[in-house]
Design a protein around this motif. Structure first.
Motif, mmCIF file in Angstrom:
data_model
loop_
_atom_site.group_PDB
_atom_site.id
_atom_site.type_symbol
_atom_site.label_atom_id
_atom_site.label_comp_id
_atom_site.label_asym_id
_atom_site.label_seq_id
_atom_site.Cartn_x
_atom_site.Cartn_y
_atom_site.Cartn_z
ATOM 1 N N GLY A 1 19.818 -51.000 -11.528
ATOM 2 C CA GLY A 1 18.938 -52.013 -10.936
ATOM 3 C C GLY A 1 17.866 -51.305 -10.131
ATOM 4 N N ASP B 1 16.935 -52.163 -15.421
ATOM 5 C CA ASP B 1 16.537 -53.532 -15.066
ATOM 6 C C ASP B 1 15.470 -53.518 -13.977
ATOM 7 O OD1 ASP B 1 17.595 -56.586 -15.094
ATOM 8 O OD2 ASP B 1 17.080 -56.006 -13.050
ATOM 9 N N SER C 1 17.724 -65.945 -15.815
ATOM 10 C CA SER C 1 18.335 -65.459 -14.579
ATOM 11 C C SER C 1 18.411 -66.596 -13.573
ATOM 12 C CB SER C 1 17.481 -64.312 -14.034
ATOM 13 O OG SER C 1 18.007 -63.859 -12.819
ATOM 14 N N ASN C 2 19.554 -66.671 -12.880
ATOM 15 C CA ASN C 2 19.752 -67.679 -11.824
ATOM 16 C C ASN C 2 19.673 -69.111 -12.360
ATOM 17 O OD1 ASN C 2 19.801 -65.548 -9.785
ATOM 18 N ND2 ASN C 2 17.615 -65.373 -10.176
ATOM 19 N N GLN D 1 21.658 -63.503 -16.217
ATOM 20 C CA GLN D 1 21.778 -62.648 -15.035
ATOM 21 C C GLN D 1 21.872 -63.516 -13.792
ATOM 22 O OE1 GLN D 1 18.993 -59.461 -12.687
ATOM 23 N NE2 GLN D 1 19.277 -59.036 -14.850
ATOM 24 N N GLY E 1 23.704 -57.733 -7.707
ATOM 25 C CA GLY E 1 24.413 -57.656 -6.417
ATOM 26 C C GLY E 1 25.868 -57.256 -6.596
ATOM 27 N N LEU F 1 27.499 -54.684 -5.986
ATOM 28 C CA LEU F 1 28.091 -53.974 -4.839
ATOM 29 C C LEU F 1 27.905 -54.786 -3.550
ATOM 30 C CD1 LEU F 1 26.876 -50.359 -5.748
ATOM 31 C CD2 LEU F 1 29.254 -51.176 -5.716
ATOM 32 N N TYR G 1 25.240 -55.714 -2.324
ATOM 33 C CA TYR G 1 24.063 -55.162 -1.626
ATOM 34 C C TYR G 1 24.448 -54.014 -0.689
ATOM 35 C CZ TYR G 1 23.774 -59.880 -3.164
ATOM 36 O OH TYR G 1 23.955 -61.012 -3.915
ATOM 37 N N ARG H 1 30.565 -48.477 3.469
ATOM 38 C CA ARG H 1 30.018 -47.576 4.485
ATOM 39 C C ARG H 1 29.500 -48.305 5.727
ATOM 40 N NH1 ARG H 1 25.495 -44.858 3.239
ATOM 41 N NH2 ARG H 1 24.829 -46.476 1.774
ATOM 42 N N TYR H 2 29.500 -49.632 5.704
ATOM 43 C CA TYR H 2 28.912 -50.359 6.833
ATOM 44 C C TYR H 2 29.971 -50.639 7.903
ATOM 45 C CZ TYR H 2 25.113 -51.291 3.482
ATOM 46 O OH TYR H 2 24.111 -51.174 2.559
ATOM 47 N N GLY I 1 22.426 -51.249 -8.097
ATOM 48 C CA GLY I 1 21.226 -50.781 -7.404
ATOM 49 C C GLY I 1 21.520 -49.448 -6.727
ATOM 50 N N LYS J 1 19.615 -46.288 -3.929
ATOM 51 C CA LYS J 1 18.463 -45.841 -3.134
ATOM 52 C C LYS J 1 18.229 -44.350 -3.254
ATOM 53 C CE LYS J 1 18.256 -49.633 0.160
ATOM 54 N NZ LYS J 1 19.525 -50.367 0.067
ATOM 55 N N GLN K 1 23.673 -41.829 -5.259
ATOM 56 C CA GLN K 1 24.305 -43.133 -5.534
ATOM 57 C C GLN K 1 24.308 -43.423 -7.029
ATOM 58 O OE1 GLN K 1 22.164 -45.896 -2.989
ATOM 59 N NE2 GLN K 1 23.542 -45.534 -1.257
ATOM 60 N N ASP L 1 27.122 -41.486 -8.503
ATOM 61 C CA ASP L 1 28.409 -42.066 -8.130
ATOM 62 C C ASP L 1 28.688 -43.340 -8.927
ATOM 63 O OD1 ASP L 1 30.787 -42.005 -6.542
ATOM 64 O OD2 ASP L 1 29.983 -43.712 -5.434
ATOM 65 N N ASN L 2 27.674 -44.142 -9.132
ATOM 66 C CA ASN L 2 27.880 -45.387 -9.887
ATOM 67 C C ASN L 2 28.172 -45.101 -11.360
ATOM 68 O OD1 ASN L 2 27.539 -46.833 -7.552
ATOM 69 N ND2 ASN L 2 25.344 -47.108 -7.845
HETATM 70 N N1 LIG Z 1 17.812 -61.648 -11.057
HETATM 71 C C1 LIG Z 1 17.742 -61.683 -9.741
HETATM 72 O O1 LIG Z 1 17.360 -62.698 -9.145
HETATM 73 C C2 LIG Z 1 18.114 -60.452 -8.970
HETATM 74 C C3 LIG Z 1 18.258 -60.515 -7.579
HETATM 75 C C4 LIG Z 1 18.609 -59.339 -6.901
HETATM 76 C C5 LIG Z 1 18.800 -58.154 -7.605
HETATM 77 N N2 LIG Z 1 18.624 -58.115 -8.963
HETATM 78 C C6 LIG Z 1 18.812 -56.872 -9.740
HETATM 79 O O2 LIG Z 1 20.131 -56.426 -9.527
HETATM 80 C C7 LIG Z 1 20.113 -55.074 -9.106
HETATM 81 C C8 LIG Z 1 21.312 -54.806 -8.219
HETATM 82 O O3 LIG Z 1 21.274 -55.603 -7.047
HETATM 83 P P1 LIG Z 1 21.021 -54.977 -5.622
HETATM 84 O O4 LIG Z 1 20.423 -53.618 -5.795
HETATM 85 O O5 LIG Z 1 20.275 -55.963 -4.830
HETATM 86 O O6 LIG Z 1 22.464 -54.875 -4.999
HETATM 87 P P2 LIG Z 1 23.789 -53.996 -5.331
HETATM 88 O O7 LIG Z 1 23.731 -53.342 -6.630
HETATM 89 O O8 LIG Z 1 24.933 -54.885 -5.016
HETATM 90 O O9 LIG Z 1 23.758 -52.944 -4.134
HETATM 91 C C9 LIG Z 1 22.935 -51.837 -4.169
HETATM 92 C C10 LIG Z 1 23.037 -51.107 -2.814
HETATM 93 O O10 LIG Z 1 24.362 -50.631 -2.596
HETATM 94 C C11 LIG Z 1 24.331 -49.332 -1.975
HETATM 95 N N3 LIG Z 1 24.961 -48.406 -2.932
HETATM 96 C C12 LIG Z 1 24.582 -48.139 -4.207
HETATM 97 N N4 LIG Z 1 25.439 -47.299 -4.816
HETATM 98 C C13 LIG Z 1 26.411 -47.027 -3.907
HETATM 99 C C14 LIG Z 1 27.575 -46.228 -3.939
HETATM 100 N N5 LIG Z 1 27.928 -45.552 -5.038
HETATM 101 N N6 LIG Z 1 28.362 -46.178 -2.832
HETATM 102 C C15 LIG Z 1 28.026 -46.857 -1.707
HETATM 103 N N7 LIG Z 1 26.931 -47.639 -1.621
HETATM 104 C C16 LIG Z 1 26.117 -47.732 -2.712
HETATM 105 C C17 LIG Z 1 22.851 -49.040 -1.721
HETATM 106 O O11 LIG Z 1 22.484 -49.583 -0.453
HETATM 107 P P3 LIG Z 1 22.606 -48.737 0.924
HETATM 108 O O12 LIG Z 1 22.368 -47.300 0.623
HETATM 109 O O13 LIG Z 1 21.534 -49.355 1.778
HETATM 110 O O14 LIG Z 1 23.981 -49.033 1.451
HETATM 111 C C18 LIG Z 1 22.165 -49.859 -2.806
HETATM 112 O O15 LIG Z 1 20.840 -50.186 -2.485
HETATM 113 C C19 LIG Z 1 18.748 -54.931 -8.405
HETATM 114 O O16 LIG Z 1 18.356 -53.595 -8.264
HETATM 115 C C20 LIG Z 1 17.891 -55.734 -9.341
HETATM 116 O O17 LIG Z 1 17.543 -54.953 -10.480
HETATM 117 C C21 LIG Z 1 18.306 -59.258 -9.646
#
Ligand SMILES: NC(=O)c1ccc[n+]([C@@H]2O[C@H](COP(=O)([O-])OP(=O)(O)OC[C@H]3O[C@@H](n4cnc5c(N)ncnc54)[C@H](OP(=O)(O)O)[C@@H]3O)[C@@H](O)[C@H]2O)c1
Length: 310
Positions: free
Chosen positions: A19, A53, A154-155, A174, A203, A205, A207, A213-214, A278, A280, A284, A287-288
């Motif tokens: 993501g 994505d 999506s949504n 999605q 989402g 993870l 977010y 880690r929080y 997702g 940063k 990460q 690791d994913n």
């Molecule tokens: N369709 C939609 O409406 C919609 C909405 C939102 C997102 N998305 C898509 O979905 C993707 C994923 O969602 P998301 O990025 O919002 O949330 P996510 O995948 O749940 O969380 C990503 C966050 O988790 C932390 N992280 C990532 N890998 C990690 C690891 N191995 N260990 C510990 N922490 C880790 C990082 O934040 P920290 O480093 O800050 O902790 C990272 O920014 C997005 O990038 C986007 O492409 C789509």
């Protein structure tokens, strides 16, 4: 990297996807490092991730530009996915699913990504006024014209999914889904299972919460989009961390990590095609990707499931 089928499209996608809302996502996060964004996309491809994505709304076009830059010379290695329908810049704000708007949005996305075709195009969310059949019908036109190879939404709620499917095959759905947010299990997930659509959770993870880690004094920056998820609201946040403590306990027992367990749990759910984790930074991403091979027993998955099962 394992792959799964993307709906009925004939396309294979890596089970761990990437993501990219952080990549150039200046409207969503503070302190976005664009160079690291490009590096992390390239690292993902190096590690076998094919499913990338993005969306035009991430960074108001900047994410697509950086993803386009990162895949230069490697277009054939990736399943390139973007979304349209959310308004920004000169188009104002809100959502528009009118076919003419979606066509213009897709054309602008192709330009920013520097490609002739995307492998999967989603309507980012329903605008509440354009008939769904009309909006999704536009994606069928784009497919016939060779601008996209597969179509998704999506949504969308269940009635909107049913309406979309009447206009053509829905290859991917999605929506938000993770151990802490399981609302779609009652209707959207079963619909995907019965209709051959790949479900792609966002989402996954929670977010970052499920990364473990929080701490209890963690605070999001005022301009961080994750306020909108509700998971970081004061009282809810405390409860979520209690659940994460439960996840950590299972991780300790089975020699895994909270992030790996959260991703494996998603991949074990019916109809999930790929998880777009997702990231940063490049670590990460690595690791994913490693989560794919984490050995998690059925018993451990059941323990995780029980943490939040309704
Ligand atoms: N369709 C939609 O409406 C919609 C909405 C939102 C997102 N998305 C898509 O979905 C993707 C994923 O969602 P998301 O990025 O919002 O949330 P996510 O995948 O749940 O969380 C990503 C966050 O988790 C932390 N992280 C990532 N890998 C990690 C690891 N191995 N260990 C510990 N922490 C880790 C990082 O934040 P920290 O480093 O800050 O902790 C990272 O920014 C997005 O990038 C986007 O492409 C789509």
């Amino acid at each position: 990297m394992n792959t799964r089928k993307l709906g009925q499209s004939g396309i294979d996608i890596s089970t761990i996807g990437l993501g990219t809302n952080y990549v150039g996502g200046h409207n969503l996060y503070v302190d976005v490092d664009e160079d690291e964004g490009v590096r992390l996309v390239q690292r993902a491809i190096d590690l076998g991730v094919t499913h990338l994505d993005t969306a035009d709304a991430y960074g108001f076009g900047r994410s697509e530009e950086l993803v386009g830059k990162a895949i230069q010379g490697r277009r054939d290695e990736v399943v390139l996915v973007t979304k349209g329908g959310i308004l920004f810049g000169e188009h104002g704000s809100g959502v528009n699913n009118d076919p003419a708007y979606l066509r213009g949005a897709l054309e602008r996305s192709l330009k920013r990504l520097n490609v002739d075709c995307v492998d999967l195009y989603y309507i980012h969310r329903h605008d509440g006024k354009t008939p769904v059949e009309t909006a999704f019908g536009a994606l069928m036109d784009f497919k016939r014209e060779g601008l996209i190879r597969a179509a998704g939404v999506s949504n969308f709620d269940l009635p909107a999914l049913q309406a979309a499917a009447s206009a053509g095959p829905v290859d991917a759905v999605q929506s938000c889904y993770n151990l802490l947010q399981r609302e779609i299990e009652t209707d959207v997930l079963p619909w995907c299972e019965h209709n051959g659509a790949s479900f792609v959770p966002w989402g996954g993870l929670a977010y970052g919460l499920l990364g473990g880690r929080y701490s209890r004094d963690f605070k999001l920056h005022d301009n961080d989009w994750r306020h909108r998820t509700g998971l970081f609201d004061e009282d809810v946040f405390e409860r979520n961390l209690d659940t994460v403590d439960g996840l950590k306990a299972v991780a300790t027992t089975c020699g895994s990590t909270p992030a790996h367990l959260a991703l494996q749990w998603l991949l074990s759910r019916p109809s999930v095609g790929s998880v777009i984790a997702g990231a940063k930074n490049v670590d990460q991403v690595a690791d994913n990707v490693a989560a794919e091979n984490a050995e998690v027993s059925a018993k451990d998955l059941a323990s995780i499931d029980a943490l939040t099962k309704a």
